[in-house]
Motif scaffolding. Structure first.
Motif, PDB file in Angstrom:
ATOM      1  N   THR A  16     -26.779 -27.423 -36.795  1.00 52.58           N
ATOM      2  CA  THR A  16     -26.566 -28.760 -37.356  1.00 52.58           C
ATOM      3  C   THR A  16     -26.545 -28.776 -38.881  1.00 52.58           C
ATOM      4  OG1 THR A  16     -28.951 -29.161 -37.115  1.00 52.58           O
ATOM      5  CG2 THR A  16     -27.503 -29.947 -35.355  1.00 52.58           C
ATOM      6  N   ARG A  17     -27.162 -27.775 -39.517  1.00 53.89           N
ATOM      7  CA  ARG A  17     -27.167 -27.768 -40.988  1.00 53.89           C
ATOM      8  C   ARG A  17     -25.787 -27.473 -41.568  1.00 53.89           C
ATOM      9  NH1 ARG A  17     -32.284 -24.146 -42.740  1.00 53.89           N
ATOM     10  NH2 ARG A  17     -31.716 -22.979 -40.853  1.00 53.89           N
ATOM     11  N   PHE A  18     -24.862 -27.001 -40.716  1.00 51.79           N
ATOM     12  CA  PHE A  18     -23.529 -26.661 -41.215  1.00 51.79           C
ATOM     13  C   PHE A  18     -22.439 -27.561 -40.633  1.00 51.79           C
ATOM     14  CE2 PHE A  18     -25.766 -22.794 -42.338  1.00 51.79           C
ATOM     15  CZ  PHE A  18     -25.193 -22.439 -43.537  1.00 51.79           C
ATOM     16  N   LEU A  19     -22.837 -28.703 -40.070  1.00 53.09           N
ATOM     17  CA  LEU A  19     -21.816 -29.650 -39.616  1.00 53.09           C
ATOM     18  C   LEU A  19     -21.026 -30.181 -40.808  1.00 53.09           C
ATOM     19  CD1 LEU A  19     -23.881 -31.652 -36.965  1.00 53.09           C
ATOM     20  CD2 LEU A  19     -21.896 -30.191 -36.518  1.00 53.09           C
ATOM     21  N   PRO A  20     -19.715 -30.446 -40.646  1.00 56.53           N
ATOM     22  CA  PRO A  20     -18.947 -30.435 -39.393  1.00 56.53           C
ATOM     23  C   PRO A  20     -18.367 -29.077 -39.011  1.00 56.53           C
ATOM     24  CG  PRO A  20     -17.582 -31.263 -41.151  1.00 56.53           C
ATOM     25  CD  PRO A  20     -18.932 -31.014 -41.765  1.00 56.53           C
ATOM     26  N   ALA A  21     -18.564 -28.041 -39.857  1.00 58.49           N
ATOM     27  CA  ALA A  21     -17.938 -26.739 -39.569  1.00 58.49           C
ATOM     28  C   ALA A  21     -18.362 -26.195 -38.214  1.00 58.49           C
ATOM     29  CB  ALA A  21     -18.288 -25.739 -40.672  1.00 58.49           C
ATOM     30  N   THR A  22     -19.615 -26.466 -37.819  1.00 62.19           N
ATOM     31  CA  THR A  22     -20.137 -25.890 -36.579  1.00 62.19           C
ATOM     32  C   THR A  22     -19.975 -26.800 -35.363  1.00 62.19           C
ATOM     33  OG1 THR A  22     -22.302 -26.703 -37.326  1.00 62.19           O
ATOM     34  CG2 THR A  22     -21.802 -24.378 -37.697  1.00 62.19           C
ATOM     35  N   LYS A  23     -19.159 -27.835 -35.500  1.00 61.23           N
ATOM     36  CA  LYS A  23     -18.895 -28.686 -34.335  1.00 61.23           C
ATOM     37  C   LYS A  23     -18.201 -27.888 -33.239  1.00 61.23           C
ATOM     38  CE  LYS A  23     -16.442 -32.866 -32.887  1.00 61.23           C
ATOM     39  NZ  LYS A  23     -15.519 -33.953 -33.298  1.00 61.23           N
ATOM     40  N   ALA A  24     -17.285 -27.003 -33.624  1.00 60.23           N
ATOM     41  CA  ALA A  24     -16.552 -26.200 -32.643  1.00 60.23           C
ATOM     42  C   ALA A  24     -16.673 -24.706 -32.895  1.00 60.23           C
ATOM     43  CB  ALA A  24     -15.070 -26.591 -32.642  1.00 60.23           C
ATOM     44  N   LEU A  25     -17.291 -24.330 -34.032  1.00 63.63           N
ATOM     45  CA  LEU A  25     -17.426 -22.918 -34.384  1.00 63.63           C
ATOM     46  C   LEU A  25     -18.897 -22.532 -34.366  1.00 63.63           C
ATOM     47  CD1 LEU A  25     -16.101 -20.278 -35.566  1.00 63.63           C
ATOM     48  CD2 LEU A  25     -16.673 -21.208 -37.832  1.00 63.63           C
ATOM     49  N   ALA A  26     -19.208 -21.404 -33.746  1.00 64.53           N
ATOM     50  CA  ALA A  26     -20.590 -20.927 -33.734  1.00 64.53           C
ATOM     51  C   ALA A  26     -21.056 -20.657 -35.162  1.00 64.53           C
ATOM     52  CB  ALA A  26     -20.688 -19.649 -32.904  1.00 64.53           C
ATOM     53  N   LYS A  27     -22.256 -21.129 -35.487  1.00 63.05           N
ATOM     54  CA  LYS A  27     -22.818 -20.912 -36.821  1.00 63.05           C
ATOM     55  C   LYS A  27     -22.855 -19.428 -37.165  1.00 63.05           C
ATOM     56  CE  LYS A  27     -27.198 -20.748 -37.054  1.00 63.05           C
ATOM     57  NZ  LYS A  27     -28.658 -21.024 -37.016  1.00 63.05           N
ATOM     58  N   GLU A  28     -23.111 -18.600 -36.149  1.00 67.18           N
ATOM     59  CA  GLU A  28     -23.226 -17.160 -36.368  1.00 67.18           C
ATOM     60  C   GLU A  28     -21.897 -16.511 -36.728  1.00 67.18           C
ATOM     61  OE1 GLU A  28     -26.457 -18.732 -33.925  1.00 67.18           O
ATOM     62  OE2 GLU A  28     -24.277 -18.810 -33.701  1.00 67.18           O
ATOM     63  N   MET A  29     -20.791 -17.266 -36.569  1.00 67.50           N
ATOM     64  CA  MET A  29     -19.469 -16.742 -36.906  1.00 67.50           C
ATOM     65  C   MET A  29     -19.026 -17.124 -38.322  1.00 67.50           C
ATOM     66  SD  MET A  29     -18.400 -14.810 -34.543  1.00 67.50           S
ATOM     67  CE  MET A  29     -16.696 -14.666 -35.089  1.00 67.50           C
ATOM     68  N   LEU A  30     -19.853 -17.882 -39.043  1.00 63.54           N
ATOM     69  CA  LEU A  30     -19.518 -18.178 -40.427  1.00 63.54           C
ATOM     70  C   LEU A  30     -19.480 -16.867 -41.207  1.00 63.54           C
ATOM     71  CD1 LEU A  30     -21.722 -21.339 -41.033  1.00 63.54           C
ATOM     72  CD2 LEU A  30     -19.236 -21.267 -40.784  1.00 63.54           C
ATOM     73  N   ILE A  55     -27.241 -10.944 -26.469  1.00 62.60           N
ATOM     74  CA  ILE A  55     -27.135 -12.134 -27.308  1.00 62.60           C
ATOM     75  C   ILE A  55     -27.387 -13.342 -26.423  1.00 62.60           C
ATOM     76  CG2 ILE A  55     -25.592 -13.547 -28.721  1.00 62.60           C
ATOM     77  CD1 ILE A  55     -24.232 -10.987 -29.637  1.00 62.60           C
ATOM     78  N   VAL A  56     -28.410 -14.111 -26.760  1.00 65.33           N
ATOM     79  CA  VAL A  56     -28.730 -15.330 -26.020  1.00 65.33           C
ATOM     80  C   VAL A  56     -27.977 -16.467 -26.688  1.00 65.33           C
ATOM     81  CG1 VAL A  56     -30.552 -16.873 -25.225  1.00 65.33           C
ATOM     82  CG2 VAL A  56     -30.999 -14.416 -25.438  1.00 65.33           C
ATOM     83  N   ASP A  57     -26.959 -16.972 -26.008  1.00 62.29           N
ATOM     84  CA  ASP A  57     -26.104 -17.984 -26.629  1.00 62.29           C
ATOM     85  C   ASP A  57     -26.183 -19.308 -25.875  1.00 62.29           C
ATOM     86  OD1 ASP A  57     -24.611 -17.561 -24.348  1.00 62.29           O
ATOM     87  OD2 ASP A  57     -22.899 -16.662 -25.358  1.00 62.29           O
ATOM     88  N   GLY A  58     -25.383 -20.260 -26.328  1.00 62.63           N
ATOM     89  CA  GLY A  58     -25.331 -21.579 -25.700  1.00 62.63           C
ATOM     90  C   GLY A  58     -23.900 -22.061 -25.654  1.00 62.63           C
ATOM     91  N   LYS A  59     -23.723 -23.362 -25.452  1.00 63.46           N
ATOM     92  CA  LYS A  59     -22.378 -23.919 -25.420  1.00 63.46           C
ATOM     93  C   LYS A  59     -21.719 -23.788 -26.790  1.00 63.46           C
ATOM     94  CE  LYS A  59     -23.454 -27.253 -21.766  1.00 63.46           C
ATOM     95  NZ  LYS A  59     -23.550 -28.688 -21.408  1.00 63.46           N
ATOM     96  N   SER A  60     -20.396 -23.747 -26.787  1.00 64.58           N
ATOM     97  CA  SER A  60     -19.591 -23.636 -28.022  1.00 64.58           C
ATOM     98  C   SER A  60     -19.832 -22.317 -28.748  1.00 64.58           C
ATOM     99  CB  SER A  60     -19.883 -24.811 -28.976  1.00 64.58           C
ATOM    100  OG  SER A  60     -19.623 -26.043 -28.345  1.00 64.58           O
ATOM    101  N   LYS A  61     -20.241 -21.285 -28.016  1.00 61.57           N
ATOM    102  CA  LYS A  61     -20.483 -19.977 -28.632  1.00 61.57           C
ATOM    103  C   LYS A  61     -19.487 -18.928 -28.158  1.00 61.57           C
ATOM    104  CE  LYS A  61     -24.305 -21.307 -30.762  1.00 61.57           C
ATOM    105  NZ  LYS A  61     -24.701 -21.088 -32.145  1.00 61.57           N
ATOM    106  N   ARG A  62     -18.423 -19.362 -27.512  1.00 68.24           N
ATOM    107  CA  ARG A  62     -17.455 -18.410 -26.964  1.00 68.24           C
ATOM    108  C   ARG A  62     -16.848 -17.535 -28.056  1.00 68.24           C
ATOM    109  NH1 ARG A  62     -14.302 -17.845 -22.289  1.00 68.24           N
ATOM    110  NH2 ARG A  62     -13.305 -15.809 -22.500  1.00 68.24           N
ATOM    111  N   SER A  63     -16.772 -18.052 -29.283  1.00 68.32           N
ATOM    112  CA  SER A  63     -16.168 -17.274 -30.363  1.00 68.32           C
ATOM    113  C   SER A  63     -16.943 -15.987 -30.641  1.00 68.32           C
ATOM    114  CB  SER A  63     -16.087 -18.111 -31.643  1.00 68.32           C
ATOM    115  OG  SER A  63     -17.358 -18.598 -32.022  1.00 68.32           O
ATOM    116  N   ILE A  64     -18.247 -15.976 -30.356  1.00 69.69           N
ATOM    117  CA  ILE A  64     -19.036 -14.751 -30.550  1.00 69.69           C
ATOM    118  C   ILE A  64     -18.586 -13.688 -29.560  1.00 69.69           C
ATOM    119  CG2 ILE A  64     -21.340 -13.736 -30.497  1.00 69.69           C
ATOM    120  CD1 ILE A  64     -22.481 -16.442 -31.281  1.00 69.69           C
ATOM    121  N   GLU A  65     -18.455 -14.075 -28.298  1.00 70.30           N
ATOM    122  CA  GLU A  65     -18.003 -13.117 -27.282  1.00 70.30           C
ATOM    123  C   GLU A  65     -16.603 -12.610 -27.606  1.00 70.30           C
ATOM    124  OE1 GLU A  65     -18.676 -14.146 -23.174  1.00 70.30           O
ATOM    125  OE2 GLU A  65     -20.149 -15.677 -23.729  1.00 70.30           O
TER     126      GLU A  65
END
Length: 303
Positions: A16-30, A55-65
Motif C-alpha cells: 500500500t505504500r507504493f499505490l497506485p503503482a502496486t494496484k496491479a504490480l507486485a511491490k517486489e517487482m519494482l 516464495i509465499v505470495d498472495g493475489k496480484s503477485k503473478r508477475s513474480i512467478e
C-alpha cells in the motif's frame, strides 16, 4: 549438524505504500534500475548456498512467478539478434529452484512463515524479507549460516538504528555479547516506543530458524495490528531454546519505503556500468542548479 539449504521469502503484502503503482504490480517487482527487488533477495540466498526457495505470495503477485519462469519467445528474439549479454541476464532468472505458496489472508509475517511449514519440514531454514536489501562482502544470509554452524541455534540479524526509530522495528534486549557481534538475548520487543526500547539493536530482514519456530508460531496469538507477529514467536521460542542476534555491519537499504527505494536506485545506479557515468553527471548538474536556485531565493544583505 543439519545444513541450511532452504529459504522462505514472504511476498504476500499489499504494497500500500507504493499505490497506485502496486494496484496491479507486485511491490517486489519494482525495479532497482533494471532488476526487480525480489531478484536481489533471491540472488543473496543463492550466493549463500541456499538450494530451495519458497516464495509465499498472495493475489496480484503473478508477475513474480512470470519473472522467474522461462520466456522462450523473448530468449529466441535475443538469440537471433545476438544480444548475448541480455540473453544471459534473462536466463539467470530461471537457474533457481523456486516454489510458490499462497497465503490466503494477510495475517502478518508470522502467518506467512507458518504457511511454508510443510515445505520446510524438520530442517533449519532462513527467512529473507524483500523490503531489506543488504550490501556486504559476505552476504548477510551466509553470515547467519556461519553463526548457525557454530552454535546450532536460531539466529537473527540486527543493526543499530537511531533510538527515535525503534518504533518501526522489532528490538532486542541483549543480555550479553558472547562473541564480537553475537548477542545472547533476554527478550524481543515488537515496535517499542523509544522510551520503552531496551536497546538500539533493531531486527532487520534476515532470520535463521530451527524448525521449532513453527510450534511457537502455532501458539502465538495476534499481536500488534491484529497480526501474527514473528517477533512474538521468536520471544516465545527463546524461552525454550537459545536464540542469538548477529549484528550486521554492512549497508542496509530499505526498499519498502518511497524514499528508501529512490535512494537505493541512486546508490545502485552509481555503480551500474550502463548508468553510473551519466547519473553522476546528472547529479552534479542538478546540485549546481539547486545551489543557484537557493542563492537566488536567499534574502540579499543590505548595507
Amino acid at each position: 549438524m543439519r545444513k541450511v539449504k532452504k529459504a522462505i521469502i514472504p511476498a504476500a503484502g499489499l504494497g500500500t505504500r507504493f499505490l497506485p503503482a502496486t494496484k496491479a504490480l507486485a511491490k517486489e517487482m519494482l525495479p532497482i534500475v533494471d532488476k526487480p527487488t525480489i531478484q536481489f533477495i533471491v540472488e543473496e540466498a543463492k550466493k549463500s548456498g541456499i538450494e530451495d526457495i519458497v516464495i509465499v505470495d498472495g493475489k496480484s503477485k503473478r508477475s513474480i512467478e512470470d519473472h522467474f519462469d522461462s520466456n522462450p519467445e523473448l530468449e529466441a528474439n535475443l538469440r537471433n539478434k545476438h544480444k548475448d549479454e541480455a540473453l544471459a541476464e534473462v536466463q539467470k532468472t530461471t537457474d533457481i529452484n523456486l516454489y510458490f505458496i499462497r497465503q490466503p489472508y494477510p495475517r502478518g509475517l508470522g502467518d506467512a512463515v507458518l504457511t511454508a511449514k510443510a515445505f520446510i519440514g524438520d530442517e533449519p531454514f532462513v527467512v529473507l524479507l524483500g523490503d531489506d536489501m543488504m550490501k556486504s562482502d559476505v552476504p548477510l544470509t551466509k553470515q547467519l549460516i556461519d553463526r548457525f554452524d557454530q552454535t546450532g541455534a536460531s539466529t537473527l540479524a540486527v543493526k543499530r538504528v537511531p533510538h527515535e526509530d525503534t518504533a518501526k522495528y522489532g528490538v532486542i534486549n541483549p543480555s550479553a555479547e558472547i562473541q564480537p557481534g553475537l548477542f545472547d538475548v533476554s527478550s524481543f520487543v515488537e515496535k517499542p516506543a523509544p522510551e520503552d526500547a531496551p536497546s538500539d539493536l533493531a531486527i532487520i530482514g534476515r532470520y535463521l530458524f530451527t524448525p521449532e519456530i513453527f510450534d511457537a508460531l502455532e501458539q502465538t496469538k495476534p499481536g500488534v495490528g491484529g497480526e501474527i507477529q514473528l517477533t512474538d514467536a521468536i520471544d516465545s521460542l527463546n524461552r525454550t531454546q537459545r536464540v542469538f542476534a548477529h549484528e550486521f555491519k554492512g549497508e542496509r537499504f530499505d526498499v519498502g519505503s518511497k524514499i528508501g527505494w529512490l535512494e537505493t536506485n541512486i546508490e545502485y545506479g552509481l555503480t551500474h556500468p550502463q548508468t553510473k557515468n551519466d547519473l553522476r553527471q546528472y547529479i552534479e548538474e542538478l546540485g549546481a542548479k539547486l545551489s543557484k536556485e537557493d542563492a537566488a531565493q536567499s534574502p540579499k544583505k543590505t548595507k
